[in-house]
Motif scaffolding. Structure first.
Motif, PDB file in Angstrom:
ATOM      1  N   SER A   1     -13.539 -35.446  -2.069  1.00  0.00           N
ATOM      2  CA  SER A   1     -13.503 -34.015  -2.344  1.00  0.00           C
ATOM      3  C   SER A   1     -14.901 -33.413  -2.411  1.00  0.00           C
ATOM      4  O   SER A   1     -15.870 -34.096  -2.764  1.00  0.00           O
ATOM      5  CB  SER A   1     -12.766 -33.777  -3.665  1.00  0.00           C
ATOM      6  N   GLU A   2     -14.997 -32.167  -2.029  1.00  0.00           N
ATOM      7  CA  GLU A   2     -16.261 -31.412  -2.112  1.00  0.00           C
ATOM      8  C   GLU A   2     -15.937 -30.033  -2.658  1.00  0.00           C
ATOM      9  O   GLU A   2     -14.875 -29.489  -2.345  1.00  0.00           O
ATOM     10  CB  GLU A   2     -16.852 -31.159  -0.717  1.00  0.00           C
ATOM     11  N   ASN A   3     -16.865 -29.471  -3.411  1.00  0.00           N
ATOM     12  CA  ASN A   3     -16.731 -28.081  -3.866  1.00  0.00           C
ATOM     13  C   ASN A   3     -17.773 -27.237  -3.143  1.00  0.00           C
ATOM     14  O   ASN A   3     -18.892 -27.700  -2.937  1.00  0.00           O
ATOM     15  CB  ASN A   3     -16.985 -27.993  -5.379  1.00  0.00           C
TER      16      ASN A   3
ATOM     17  N   TYR B   1      -9.672 -40.098 -13.745  1.00  0.00           N
ATOM     18  CA  TYR B   1      -8.566 -39.801 -12.826  1.00  0.00           C
ATOM     19  C   TYR B   1      -7.337 -40.690 -13.038  1.00  0.00           C
ATOM     20  O   TYR B   1      -6.288 -40.442 -12.452  1.00  0.00           O
ATOM     21  CB  TYR B   1      -9.066 -39.918 -11.369  1.00  0.00           C
TER      22      TYR B   1
ATOM     23  N   LEU C   1     -16.450 -37.835  -5.020  1.00  0.00           N
ATOM     24  CA  LEU C   1     -16.710 -36.420  -5.290  1.00  0.00           C
ATOM     25  C   LEU C   1     -18.123 -36.113  -4.800  1.00  0.00           C
ATOM     26  O   LEU C   1     -19.080 -36.727  -5.281  1.00  0.00           O
ATOM     27  CB  LEU C   1     -16.557 -36.179  -6.797  1.00  0.00           C
TER      28      LEU C   1
ATOM     29  N   SER D   1     -12.884 -28.072 -12.185  1.00  0.00           N
ATOM     30  CA  SER D   1     -11.796 -29.043 -12.381  1.00  0.00           C
ATOM     31  C   SER D   1     -10.444 -28.390 -12.090  1.00  0.00           C
ATOM     32  O   SER D   1      -9.505 -29.092 -11.686  1.00  0.00           O
ATOM     33  CB  SER D   1     -11.834 -29.725 -13.736  1.00  0.00           C
TER      34      SER D   1
ATOM     35  N   SER E   1     -12.380 -26.025  -3.657  1.00  0.00           N
ATOM     36  CA  SER E   1     -12.520 -27.478  -3.543  1.00  0.00           C
ATOM     37  C   SER E   1     -11.752 -27.869  -2.290  1.00  0.00           C
ATOM     38  O   SER E   1     -10.640 -27.366  -2.090  1.00  0.00           O
ATOM     39  CB  SER E   1     -11.873 -28.200  -4.725  1.00  0.00           C
TER      40      SER E   1
ATOM     41  N   THR F   1     -20.510 -27.812  -9.411  1.00  0.00           N
ATOM     42  CA  THR F   1     -19.465 -28.593 -10.083  1.00  0.00           C
ATOM     43  C   THR F   1     -19.777 -28.742 -11.576  1.00  0.00           C
ATOM     44  O   THR F   1     -20.937 -28.918 -11.946  1.00  0.00           O
ATOM     45  CB  THR F   1     -19.404 -29.997  -9.423  1.00  0.00           C
TER      46      THR F   1
HETATM   47  N1  ADE Z   1     -13.727 -32.098 -10.665  1.00  0.00           N
HETATM   48  C1  ADE Z   1     -14.591 -31.142 -10.291  1.00  0.00           C
HETATM   49  N2  ADE Z   1     -14.489 -30.893  -8.970  1.00  0.00           N
HETATM   50  C2  ADE Z   1     -13.543 -31.740  -8.484  1.00  0.00           C
HETATM   51  C3  ADE Z   1     -12.996 -31.974  -7.197  1.00  0.00           C
HETATM   52  N3  ADE Z   1     -13.386 -31.282  -6.127  1.00  0.00           N
HETATM   53  N4  ADE Z   1     -12.038 -32.919  -7.065  1.00  0.00           N
HETATM   54  C4  ADE Z   1     -11.628 -33.606  -8.152  1.00  0.00           C
HETATM   55  N5  ADE Z   1     -12.098 -33.436  -9.376  1.00  0.00           N
HETATM   56  C5  ADE Z   1     -13.058 -32.501  -9.557  1.00  0.00           C
END
Ligand code: ADE
Length: 333
Positions: A99-101, A78, A68, A112, A52, A105
């Motif tokens: 934020s990015e994954n 949050y 996100l 998380s 992330s 996700t």
């Molecule tokens: N939940 C899943 N991925 C997340 C991320 N990158 N930032 C915050 N919460 C998340």
């Protein structure tokens, strides 16, 4: 306002956490700082290559905000994390976060854990730039835990433990403790899960007659796994990984209504892996709150395992990812 950019990798549990400790009444633990304390012991690895990435600046409108993957995230999810973080850091400001994954996700790949670890690190860095006080790693782990218990582990690289009742996780071994260990992620589906792990855990705790047995078994499996890891003995660790996984799912299946994250393809992979093992391969499976299957093996067997799996399940082409143990936090801006 300066932007602070941090990455964290997901924390994959070999020995599972499932279920929160119940805060004792009147201790103040029912409030934010005491939440998300695990009732079972977990032992995990950081997954190198998945992450992330979170960008944070201090907010100038008195609001916390999380975007996100380009969309505004549910503030309720949050709120506890941000107020807990303010308490822990002794600050009053708010944060604006993006934020990015680089992986799916909420699909059972522990997004998380990496998400809240990166969020805690980036928010703490933005605050430290004002207060002048660096935030110790242990406090970052505690802060990340308020968002998601497994995020407490994701602030550390390598082999990481989160004990039952603990407020923060601890690194047991650095990634180079066992350079030959590999994790094969079998991506069964990218769809978000239907039941959040938070709700499913609570349902299991409240309704499953097997939950107590799961908790009672946890310290022994954890202690044995620590010993097997110290000896770098996959022949001993593997069956413990499988037992921890299946006992966790046993507790979920006993819930009312039952919790079932598996898809037919997940079961097909579990059965294929059992056959590979019968043929002499050293490969052991785990799963989490989602349909993906993750396998532990040694580097010398990883290619053969992937090849054999694709032989029986050709639809997995492009869905196998071989990862090293690593992870933890990294500042990228
Ligand atoms: N939940 C899943 N991925 C997340 C991320 N990158 N930032 C915050 N919460 C998340």
């Amino acid at each position: 306002m300066r932007e602070h950019v941090w990455r964290a990798s997901p924390s994959l549990a070999m020995i599972k956490y499932w279920g929160k400790a119940v805060p004792a009444a009147g201790t103040g633990d029912a409030d934010i700082a005491g939440s998300n304390i695990p009732a079972s012991f977990s032992l995990a690895v950081g997954l190198e290559g998945l992450y992330s990435e979170t960008r944070v600046r201090l907010a100038d409108d008195g609001m916390d905000r999380v975007m996100l993957a380009g969309r505004e995230a549910d503030p309720v999810r949050y709120a506890g994390f941000f107020s807990g973080l303010r308490l822990l850091l002794g600050v009053e400001h708010h944060w604006e976060c993006c934020s990015e994954n680089n992986f799916p996700t909420a699909a059972g790949l522990a997004s998380s854990s990496s998400g809240f670890a990166a969020l805690a690190a980036a928010c703490a860095a933005a605050s430290a730039a004002i207060t002048g006080e660096p935030v110790p790693h242990e406090l970052l782990s505690q802060a990340a835990r308020i968002g998601s218990a497994s995020a407490a582990r994701a602030v550390w690289s390598g082999f990481v433990a989160l004990r039952a009742g603990a407020r923060s996780a601890e690194q047991v071994h650095a990634p180079d403790w066992w350079p030959a260990l590999r994790v094969i992620v079998v991506r069964i589906s990218d769809l978000p899960k239907e039941a959040s792990s938070r709700d499913a855990m609570e349902l299991t705790r409240l309704t499953s007659p097997y939950y107590q047995a799961w908790l009672e078994d946890s310290p022994r499996v954890y202690a044995e796994a620590l010993g097997a890891l110290a000896a770098r003995d996959l022949g001993r660790l593997g069956p413990l990984i499988r037992a921890s996984t299946m006992r966790m799912f046993g507790s979920m299946l006993g819930a009312d209504p039952p919790v079932l994250y598996w898809l037919p393809q997940s079961v097909a992979v579990l059965q294929a892996v059992a056959r590979l093992r019968r043929d002499g391969a050293m490969v052991w499976e785990t799963m989490d709150a989602g349909p993906q299957v993750k396998l532990f093996c040694l580097d010398k067997e990883a290619e053969g395992v992937c090849h054999s799996l694709l032989g029986v399940l050709p639809e997995l082409e492009g869905r196998l990812l071989v990862l090293r143990v690593g992870g933890g936090l990294a500042r990228v801006g």
